[in-house]
Design an enzyme around this catalytic site. Structure first.
Site: not given
Lengths: 325, 255, 325, 255
Positions: D52-54
């Site tokens: 997940f990008e964060f």
């Protein structure tokens, strides 16, 4: 963006981002596989003659000494080496297995300059010394870790460091400001010692992290040694403590007292006497050889080494440790 | 009060310690800077923020660190990160002072710690820059600690490892180094030097007790300007010596 | 290093590294001073009309909602804003206080696009939208955090993103590879919500760190709100958990449930109903105004806001939280 | 076995889930990709590594995440870092697949999520790139999930936000994008598309059950090549539906 100056130091380890990406795609499994092995197995499998290799943090602090000794023991040679070192790179220099250096600092800190370095460089045994600062070499790894070809810095400028490195000075195209560009550094092999890892290679470090995160991400092969092997559940209960995720790791070596005679924060202090022994013996080539015979060639693995040092002395180092809180 | 005897090293530590500004951030290297920082924290600079290059910031210096990355460099610290974070903190202008050493220094405060002789065929291979170049480039002010003799205080260093004022006024900025940064002091075995703000050349500011100006000039391989307000450094006080000997280095590793 | 393409998007916040250094030298004390204050005090002191401001992480996850509401409440205007947002930037857009945007993503995620954004941009109330990706805006902050004028990336290339940003495409002088250069971004003010801080501003975060480390280091003024204020001894016992050291911080606001109706990892989950209320009401300008009246203008501070939400509902969110391990 | 009814969304999720390669790293965005990833992990890709990008990597997806940064994205995860680390991991070639969405897609898989109309005076302001451009630039392969109609499948997107194959073969590399990367599939409400390796143009690979080729071509605003081995996507199995309805989205947030 004009290039104002180009260092004429050799780019000892040229790089190609797309090749690095391909490597990471094809050689680094995303699967959780058991990577536990011994120092001997890991070095035999991943360290090869002529490879470009580095160690973290440096030779008296959280340093992969058991791996560094095994590299000597297996007779690896013509290594191209980056970074700073006290004990570990000094051992390699004394053993005559270093061909080229991206050097930042090799010395004995409070105990003075390195005789092994002097002998190796002044004799021409080390063919090349390319000069970098501690910050610069770390940023070079950081560039590779970021997957970009270079990182700018305002260090190195105005000195002879630029000329004897492989950096370039350019004008920043946004502001006209002069900056140095540091080329990304991708190591063939990295050796990192950590506090704990699971068998897949997920690693945690206590205290300062030096340049472990950057070096782990900037290497094609990564051998991790760990004071302690923990169940993966422990990693999963604190994922925010993972400094090195498993997919970066090729081998996990269980090495208690792996940094000895150096120190490991919160686990054991360093052995001044053990360090002074190297300082004294390494003053001559003969003394250094004697040390290597005694502590490296004469012992077949890390377990024998620890037995030779003796539990009593190791316990003393544990008593010396920094305590949390 | 009876006069106390003290060593040259003890004096250097005291002179260096007195230069620490309270509530400033300081890069501390192995050796004398560590002792000086501890002494300063116990005397004139109780709010000193020690910074160690491999990641320790704000440690409480209860015991003398022996290496720049060891656990005492982040003992009860406020932050323990890594070298990139620390050097970038300096690059952003957050580190006020840095301590430096070298085998040679020139009138502009440039330091050499790479080679004596030619780089590719050196007479003596020295340890290399380490964090020196970064500290000299990125901190606001630097303080060099040097043995004082003619082989070390030279008109031209064999290799400029760590930038001082380079070739003089404006040279740092022209090279791209941060504006308004540069060397502040040199603490030697003989004296305390600063830099003439007009010429950026090293200037004799205060001699150590019992050292004459001529002795200093004699031991310097270039023309050393003498400050108009030349003074003599006060000797170590009884309290400074007590702190050094009893609390800071009771094992006599350095003193 | 040839410049191959230059984005024509406005560099909304021009930068000067030496000026940033001077700022950090003269405006950021190295002394441990008590920085505890209320949202109202912090916003009054550090947020000003026309300032360039950003928030982290984004509007339903560890977001400084109590600070974001206070900015609206105090009538700050003509803000230049960066980044992605769900609730917090949406509130600002609906309140009409945003003049320029370095935009990455403003929307309602699973609940669709943002009506507030559409109204604000399509009406011309927001004068400028400069386009960046989530990675790019984070890297721009990272460049500033590193104290360098730019960072290269292989994102943004080949698309219309470059032209509508302020990035440049250059040839890497080491390999000839095309890369985009992202200019450093220094914010005037940053708002970050954390799990715990001491009164000096040393901050710890649990779980993912988003871009808190980068934004904190890339800002001239930093207001931190924290779920919990802890004694400095707790920070000193785990210095390796400090994500934001005190010297970066200008104000510390104690804001329990500061991210509500968003979530805070391990502390409370998010309030779907609360979020849907905004989703529905913000569909029209009138509805948005009604929401602002109800939750912002009609309540004088965060304590009143929490009382208005009610302990029972907050307790439900605590029950929903992700648990460690 | 009796035929089961299912929604278009359930079918899309199943078709997308079957594309996951086991033991691969995948960037997961909010919505359908999250459901598809969970379904894949419970069926054909038990060793899937969600990213997940964060900052979340290797989470165990026990409950459906509702946002890309929330706690479920690193629930019992192997690593919880930040967006720079994650995007740089992709930039180094460690992320195999990424899921994408957009308001428009063109024959080369370029996506628009910025504006409809002129950028500076848009007919409709869309949310912006978010992580889309990064995912489309830096992952090895991407999979787009789209509503299938003529306003969305267009010959030219109003704004190229996320790179597909740009203008065709070789264009990504010429632009500096990573070698051998690019779009793999499009899962739409009507069909599954891939790309012709010779021309890099979108190709109809399999229609959804009950959908004719003509319907798909009719709903596509550009000439869509039909694969020689065109097939029909199997409908959701009873087990897939059970997992989706009972374990993955019991609250019916999406399905």
């Amino acid at each position: 963006m004009n290039i104002l100056e180009s260092g004429h130091g050799e780019l000892i380890q040229p790089f190609d981002l797309d090749e690095f990406r391909e490597w990471n795609r094809t050689h680094k499994s995303r699967k959780l596989t058991d990577k536990l092995m011994t120092e001997a197995e890991a070095v035999a499998k991943f360290v090869y003659d002529g490879c470009y290799i580095g160690t973290e943090l440096y030779g008296t602090v959280r340093c992969p000494m058991s791996l560094a000794r095994e590299v000597v023991r297996q007779g690896r040679k013509e290594l191209r080496v980056c970074g700073q070192g006290v004990l570990e790179l000094d051992l390699w220099l004394a053993a005559g297995i270093v061909k080229k250096l991206d050097i930042t600092y090799i010395g004995l800190e409070v105990y003075g300059t390195s005789s092994a370095l002097r002998r190796a460089v002044e004799s021409g045994q080390v063919e090349t010394c390319v000069e970098w600062s501690n910050g610069s070499i770390s940023w070079r790894m950081k560039a590779a870790a970021m997957g970009v070809p270079f990182i700018p810095t305002r260090a190195m400028l105005g000195t002879d460091m630029i000329a004897h490195s492989a950096a370039k000075v350019v004008e920043d195209p946004f502001t006209g400001q002069k900056v140095a560009l540091l080329p990304a550094l991708v190591l063939d092999v990295a050796l990192i010692h950590v506090h704990r890892a699971d068998k897949y290679g997920n690693c945690q470090i206590e205290g300062i992290t030096g340049f472990a995160a950057e070096m782990a991400r900037a290497s094609k092969r990564l051998i991790v040694s760990a004071e302690e092997i923990v169940p993966t559940e422990e990693i999963r209960s604190s994922p925010d403590r993972t400094i090195i995720p498993y997919y970066l790791v090729d081998a996990v070596v269980h090495a208690p007292f792996g940094s000895y005679p150096g120190e490991m924060a919160y686990v054991y202090g360093r052995d001044e006497e053990g360090i002074r022994e190297w300082v004294e013996m390494s003053k001559t080539a003969e003394g250094a050889q004697e040390y290597l015979d005694k502590y490296v060639y004469g012992l077949s693995n890390h377990q024998e080494y620890l037995a030779f040092i003796g539990q009593e002395r190791l316990d003393e180092m544990v008593a010396l440790r920094e305590k949390r809180g | 009060m009876a006069e106390q005897t003290y060593s040259k090293t003890e004096l250097m530590i005291c002179v260096a310690a007195r230069l620490f500004e309270d509530s400033s951030t300081c890069f501390i290297g192995t050796g004398i800077p560590m002792l000086a920082a501890m002494l300063a924290a116990k005397t004139t600079a109780p709010n000193l923020v020690p910074v160690f290059e491999f990641g320790g910031l704000g440690a409480i210096l209860e015991e003398l660190p022996r290496a720049v990355g060891e656990a005492r460099t982040f003992h009860k610290g406020l932050s323990a990160s890594g070298i990139c974070d620390t050097m970038e903190t300096a690059q952003r202008g957050f580190i006020d002072y840095g301590f430096l050493g070298g085998a040679q220094i020139d009138p502009y405060g440039n330091l050499n710690s790479v080679v004596i002789g030619e780089h590719d065929h050196p007479k003596a291979r020295l340890p290399g820059s380490g964090g020196g170049n970064d500290v000299g480039s990125l901190c606001w002010r630097t303080i060099a600690i040097m043995q004082h003799d003619k082989r070390r205080f030279v008109s031209k260093v064999d290799f400029v490892t760590t930038p001082g004022y380079l070739s003089g006024p404006g040279a740092r900025e022209a090279a791209g180094l941060p504006r308004n940064s540069g060397p502040a002091y040199v603490v030697s075995t003989l004296a305390l030097m600063d830099y003439d703000p007009g010429t950026c050349r090293m200037r004799l500011k205060a001699v150590h007790p019992g050292v004459s100006v001529d002795e200093v000039l004699e031991a310097t391989g270039f023309e050393l300007v003498v400050a108009d307000d030349l003074s003599t450094n006060p000797p170590p006080s009884a309290e400074e010596l007590r702190l050094l000997r009893e609390e800071i280095d009771p094992e006599k590793l350095y003193i």
